[in-house]
Design a protein around this motif. Structure first.
Motif, PDB file in Angstrom:
ATOM      1  N   LEU A 217      21.774  -6.191  38.106  1.00 20.20           N
ATOM      2  CA  LEU A 217      21.310  -6.849  39.336  1.00 20.20           C
ATOM      3  C   LEU A 217      22.537  -6.991  40.237  1.00 20.20           C
ATOM      4  N   TRP A 218      22.478  -6.379  41.445  1.00 19.76           N
ATOM      5  CA  TRP A 218      23.626  -6.393  42.376  1.00 19.76           C
ATOM      6  C   TRP A 218      23.313  -7.336  43.518  1.00 19.76           C
ATOM      7  N   LEU A 219      24.194  -8.283  43.747  1.00 15.82           N
ATOM      8  CA  LEU A 219      24.016  -9.253  44.833  1.00 15.82           C
ATOM      9  C   LEU A 219      25.187  -9.136  45.796  1.00 15.82           C
ATOM     10  N   LYS A 220      24.877  -8.808  47.039  1.00 10.92           N
ATOM     11  CA  LYS A 220      25.916  -8.746  48.073  1.00 10.92           C
ATOM     12  C   LYS A 220      25.653  -9.901  49.030  1.00 10.92           C
ATOM     13  N   ASN A 221      26.612 -10.811  49.134  1.00 10.26           N
ATOM     14  CA  ASN A 221      26.438 -11.988  49.975  1.00 10.26           C
ATOM     15  C   ASN A 221      27.475 -12.048  51.076  1.00 10.26           C
ATOM     16  N   ARG A 222      27.052 -12.499  52.225  1.00  7.62           N
ATOM     17  CA  ARG A 222      28.037 -12.788  53.272  1.00  7.62           C
ATOM     18  C   ARG A 222      28.841 -14.008  52.835  1.00  7.62           C
ATOM     19  N   ALA A 223      30.138 -13.960  53.039  1.00 10.82           N
ATOM     20  CA  ALA A 223      30.984 -15.106  52.708  1.00 10.82           C
ATOM     21  C   ALA A 223      30.832 -16.123  53.831  1.00 10.82           C
ATOM     22  N   LEU A 224      30.207 -17.240  53.525  1.00  4.94           N
ATOM     23  CA  LEU A 224      29.852 -18.183  54.583  1.00  4.94           C
ATOM     24  C   LEU A 224      30.970 -19.168  54.902  1.00  4.94           C
ATOM     25  N   THR A 225      31.914 -19.312  53.989  1.00  5.19           N
ATOM     26  CA  THR A 225      33.049 -20.189  54.267  1.00  5.19           C
ATOM     27  C   THR A 225      34.329 -19.386  54.075  1.00  5.19           C
ATOM     28  N   PRO A 226      35.417 -19.810  54.709  1.00  3.83           N
ATOM     29  CA  PRO A 226      36.669 -19.071  54.560  1.00  3.83           C
ATOM     30  C   PRO A 226      37.126 -19.018  53.106  1.00  3.83           C
ATOM     31  N   GLN A 227      36.691 -19.989  52.297  1.00  4.58           N
ATOM     32  CA  GLN A 227      37.168 -20.038  50.912  1.00  4.58           C
ATOM     33  C   GLN A 227      36.254 -19.273  49.952  1.00  4.58           C
ATOM     34  N   ALA A 228      35.077 -18.844  50.419  1.00  2.44           N
ATOM     35  CA  ALA A 228      34.083 -18.292  49.488  1.00  2.44           C
ATOM     36  C   ALA A 228      34.665 -17.134  48.685  1.00  2.44           C
ATOM     37  N   GLU A 229      34.496 -17.172  47.407  1.00  2.00           N
ATOM     38  CA  GLU A 229      35.014 -16.139  46.505  1.00  2.00           C
ATOM     39  C   GLU A 229      33.996 -15.921  45.404  1.00  2.00           C
ATOM     40  N   THR A 230      34.183 -14.871  44.655  1.00  2.00           N
ATOM     41  CA  THR A 230      33.281 -14.618  43.546  1.00  2.00           C
ATOM     42  C   THR A 230      33.343 -15.724  42.515  1.00  2.00           C
ATOM     43  N   ALA A 231      34.470 -16.397  42.439  1.00  2.00           N
ATOM     44  CA  ALA A 231      34.596 -17.494  41.481  1.00  2.00           C
ATOM     45  C   ALA A 231      33.492 -18.536  41.690  1.00  2.00           C
ATOM     46  N   ASP A 232      32.937 -18.570  42.949  1.00  2.00           N
ATOM     47  CA  ASP A 232      31.856 -19.517  43.215  1.00  2.00           C
ATOM     48  C   ASP A 232      30.529 -19.077  42.591  1.00  2.00           C
ATOM     49  N   ALA A 233      30.448 -17.806  42.163  1.00  2.00           N
ATOM     50  CA  ALA A 233      29.165 -17.277  41.698  1.00  2.00           C
ATOM     51  C   ALA A 233      28.796 -17.851  40.337  1.00  2.00           C
ATOM     52  N   ALA A 234      27.488 -18.034  40.138  1.00  2.00           N
ATOM     53  CA  ALA A 234      27.016 -18.573  38.861  1.00  2.00           C
ATOM     54  C   ALA A 234      27.340 -17.591  37.735  1.00  2.00           C
ATOM     55  N   PRO A 235      27.791 -18.072  36.578  1.00  2.00           N
ATOM     56  CA  PRO A 235      28.071 -17.151  35.470  1.00  2.00           C
ATOM     57  C   PRO A 235      26.799 -16.516  34.906  1.00  2.00           C
ATOM     58  N   GLN A 236      25.665 -17.207  35.099  1.00  2.00           N
ATOM     59  CA  GLN A 236      24.377 -16.641  34.654  1.00  2.00           C
ATOM     60  C   GLN A 236      23.347 -16.784  35.758  1.00  2.00           C
ATOM     61  N   LEU A 237      22.471 -15.791  35.862  1.00  2.00           N
ATOM     62  CA  LEU A 237      21.425 -15.833  36.884  1.00  2.00           C
ATOM     63  C   LEU A 237      20.215 -15.053  36.375  1.00  2.00           C
ATOM     64  N   PHE A 238      19.047 -15.608  36.504  1.00  2.00           N
ATOM     65  CA  PHE A 238      17.800 -14.961  36.081  1.00  2.00           C
ATOM     66  C   PHE A 238      17.917 -14.412  34.650  1.00  2.00           C
ATOM     67  N   GLY A 239      18.612 -15.146  33.805  1.00  2.00           N
ATOM     68  CA  GLY A 239      18.742 -14.748  32.394  1.00  2.00           C
ATOM     69  C   GLY A 239      19.787 -13.688  32.160  1.00  2.00           C
ATOM     70  N   GLY A 240      20.475 -13.228  33.211  1.00  2.00           N
ATOM     71  CA  GLY A 240      21.518 -12.212  33.046  1.00  2.00           C
ATOM     72  C   GLY A 240      22.900 -12.824  33.173  1.00  2.00           C
ATOM     73  N   ASP A 241      23.907 -12.102  32.682  1.00  2.00           N
ATOM     74  CA  ASP A 241      25.297 -12.589  32.696  1.00  2.00           C
ATOM     75  C   ASP A 241      26.095 -11.870  33.774  1.00  2.00           C
ATOM     76  N   ARG A 242      26.961 -12.625  34.455  1.00  2.00           N
ATOM     77  CA  ARG A 242      27.806 -12.018  35.478  1.00  2.00           C
ATOM     78  C   ARG A 242      28.841 -11.109  34.830  1.00  2.00           C
ATOM     79  N   VAL A 243      29.010  -9.922  35.431  1.00  2.00           N
ATOM     80  CA  VAL A 243      29.942  -8.932  34.912  1.00  2.00           C
ATOM     81  C   VAL A 243      31.303  -9.181  35.538  1.00  2.00           C
ATOM     82  N   THR A 244      32.335  -9.151  34.734  1.00  2.00           N
ATOM     83  CA  THR A 244      33.672  -9.319  35.311  1.00  2.00           C
ATOM     84  C   THR A 244      34.456  -8.010  35.260  1.00  2.00           C
ATOM     85  N   ALA A 245      34.064  -7.097  34.357  1.00  2.00           N
ATOM     86  CA  ALA A 245      34.744  -5.793  34.291  1.00  2.00           C
ATOM     87  C   ALA A 245      34.056  -4.828  35.253  1.00  2.00           C
ATOM     88  N   GLU A 246      34.614  -3.620  35.405  1.00  2.00           N
ATOM     89  CA  GLU A 246      33.994  -2.610  36.274  1.00  2.00           C
ATOM     90  C   GLU A 246      32.657  -2.164  35.708  1.00  2.00           C
TER      91      GLU A 246
END
Ligand code: FAD
Length: 425
Positions: A217-246
């Protein structure tokens, strides 16, 4: 002469490919040719670009013109999106969306209603505000937003003339982050379809049809704040795990290394909205064929369920399938004409006979859902585009008025427009 499209699955046999050095020469070449069509970057997967003579405008040097007051940019039709995106980003501006690859020409992508993803994002052609084209008589004309023929003239399949320049709507530049999750289950996808497809600015779900789990599942989001980073992303979503490797969109492993846009880190829209990097061969590197069908948003889950029984026969032929959404619009031959749709995409392996054999079964499964095929991808000769594109007969009438001798017609258009009830000139 014989030339092939980018993927090599279609051979064009024009007498020649004319390369105009400037617009005046292109006008002369078009005026003198009995039958001719423009070739873009050749990234379509069917014979839509073929013609007895082809003309390329890739050698025509024409500047990009930024109008910051009107919030538009005017670019040569032959310019690739990658070059337009780099220019806009350099000047602090952006487009609303990109397709999965930035290598395609703006005119070629506009002509087939190429789309990206996002519930609120229209196909790329919806950014068009004006088109300059060479008509059958060799004359240059502009068709601009608001004029009576505009909605029929943007997604025009090359049938109304050779596009020289296009004006696109722009907006201030923005940064994006791109996150990927693995482990999304098919049953979760179908149960929570609207929430999942609405979970980001641009959402893609990739995977195969058999088995309980999709791939990513690929999510592309506009960064809404100057600080927004992937670190803000949930580690799990819809039962899936966030990928950190390529991770790669093409799950068969048959794709060039390192051709995906960066995950995780924040970056300019021009480096995150497309899946594939502009400086690499995209997708599976051309070892592929693509098909794609669009169904109305409201019946998308039923349409996916209708295809799933074919999954065990589809999967061995498949690099990957992808599901995206786009918003509705008023452009007659756009996939989004009349309302938002869901794109059901197949990146097939280069097994043309087997792909041709299974496509009619997929098309039959989709028939109750008024499917439209992507104009630039492979669909069966008997597939009824007129059933999905209800403005197709209006378009045939427009083409007959603009090009009464059929200078810009080809076999593909003759097939499609004949099915729609309009005879070839
Ligand atoms: C790897 C890959 C990924 C893709 N991803 C996406 C995606 O994410 N979304 C999507 O919707 N599609 C996608 N496509 C399909 C692609 O966007 C379309 O087929 C697009 O039309 C290709 O543009 P092109 O410049 O190569 O045009 P061509 O294939 O060369 O031509 C397409 C049509 O445009 C016409 N045309 C081209 N130039 C002109 C001109 N100057 N004037 C008038 N008519 C012209 C041609 O006559 C023809 O009818 C993908 C294709 C590939 C190969």
């Amino acid at each position: 002469m014989a030339i092939s499209n980018w993927a090599g699955n279609v051979v064009f046999t024009p007498t020649d490919v004319l390369r105009a050095r400037d617009i005046a020469e292109a006008q002369q070449l078009v005026a003198n040719a009995p039958r001719i069509r423009a070739l873009g970057t050749g990234h379509s997967f069917n014979d839509i670009a073929d013609a007895p003579q082809l003309i390329s405008l890739q050698d025509v040097a024409s500047p990009f013109e930024l109008d910051e007051t009107a919030r538009t940019v005017t670019v040569p039709g032959a310019a690739p999106y990658g070059a337009v995106a780099a220019f806009l980003q350099e000047h602090g501006w952006a487009l609303h969306n990109l397709g999965s690859l930035p290598h395609i020409s703006v005119a070629g992508a506009t002509a087939t209603a190429t789309h990206g993803s996002g519930d609120r994002n229209g196909v790329l052609s919806t950014a068009v505000r004006g088109i300059e084209r060479i008509g059958a008589d060799g004359e240059l004309t502009w068709v601009r937003a608001g004029e009576p023929d505009f909605n029929g003239s943007v997604v025009a399949l090359g049938a109304l003339g050779v596009i020289t320049r296009i004006t696109l709507a722009i907006e201030p530049t923005y940064d994006m982050t791109q996150q990927v999750y693995t482990g999304l289950r098919w049953d979760t996808f179908l149960d929570e379809f609207d929430e999942i497809m609405g979970a980001a600015y641009s959402v893609s779900v990739l995977g195969r049809w058999g088995g309980p789990t999709l791939s990513t599942l690929w999510l592309k989001n506009r960064a809404l704040t100057p600080q927004a980073e992937t670190a803000d992303a949930a580690p799990q979503l819809f039962g899936g795990d966030r990928v950190t490797a390529e991770v790669h969109a093409i799950i068969t492993g048959d794709a060039p290394d390192d051709n995906m846009t960066p995950l995780g880190t924040r970056g300019a829209w021009s480096t995150r909205l497309a899946h594939f990097r502009y400086d690499r061969a995209p997708s599976a590197g051309g070892d592929e064929i693509q098909s794609e069908f669009f169904v109305p948003r409201a019946v998308a889950v039923d349409a996916l369920q209708a295809i799933r029984p074919l999954g065990e026969r589809i999967d061995p032929l498949l690099h990957v399938s992808e599901f995206r959404t786009f918003a509705g619009d008023d452009l007659w031959l756009s996939g989004g004409e009349g309302g938002g749709r869901v794109a059901i995409h197949f990146t097939w392996k280069q097994r043309p006979a087997e792909v041709a054999a299974i496509l009619p079964e997929i098309e039959a499964a989709l028939r109750p859902f008024t499917p439209r095929s992507h104009w630039g991808k492979v669909y069966s000769d008997g597939f009824d585009q007129a059933a999905g594109f209800h403005r197709l007969s209006d378009f045939a009438a427009l083409a007959a008025r603009v090009d009464p001798e059929g200078k810009f017609r080809n076999h593909h258009l003759d097939r499609v427009l004949t099915i729609s009830g309009s005879e070839a000139p």
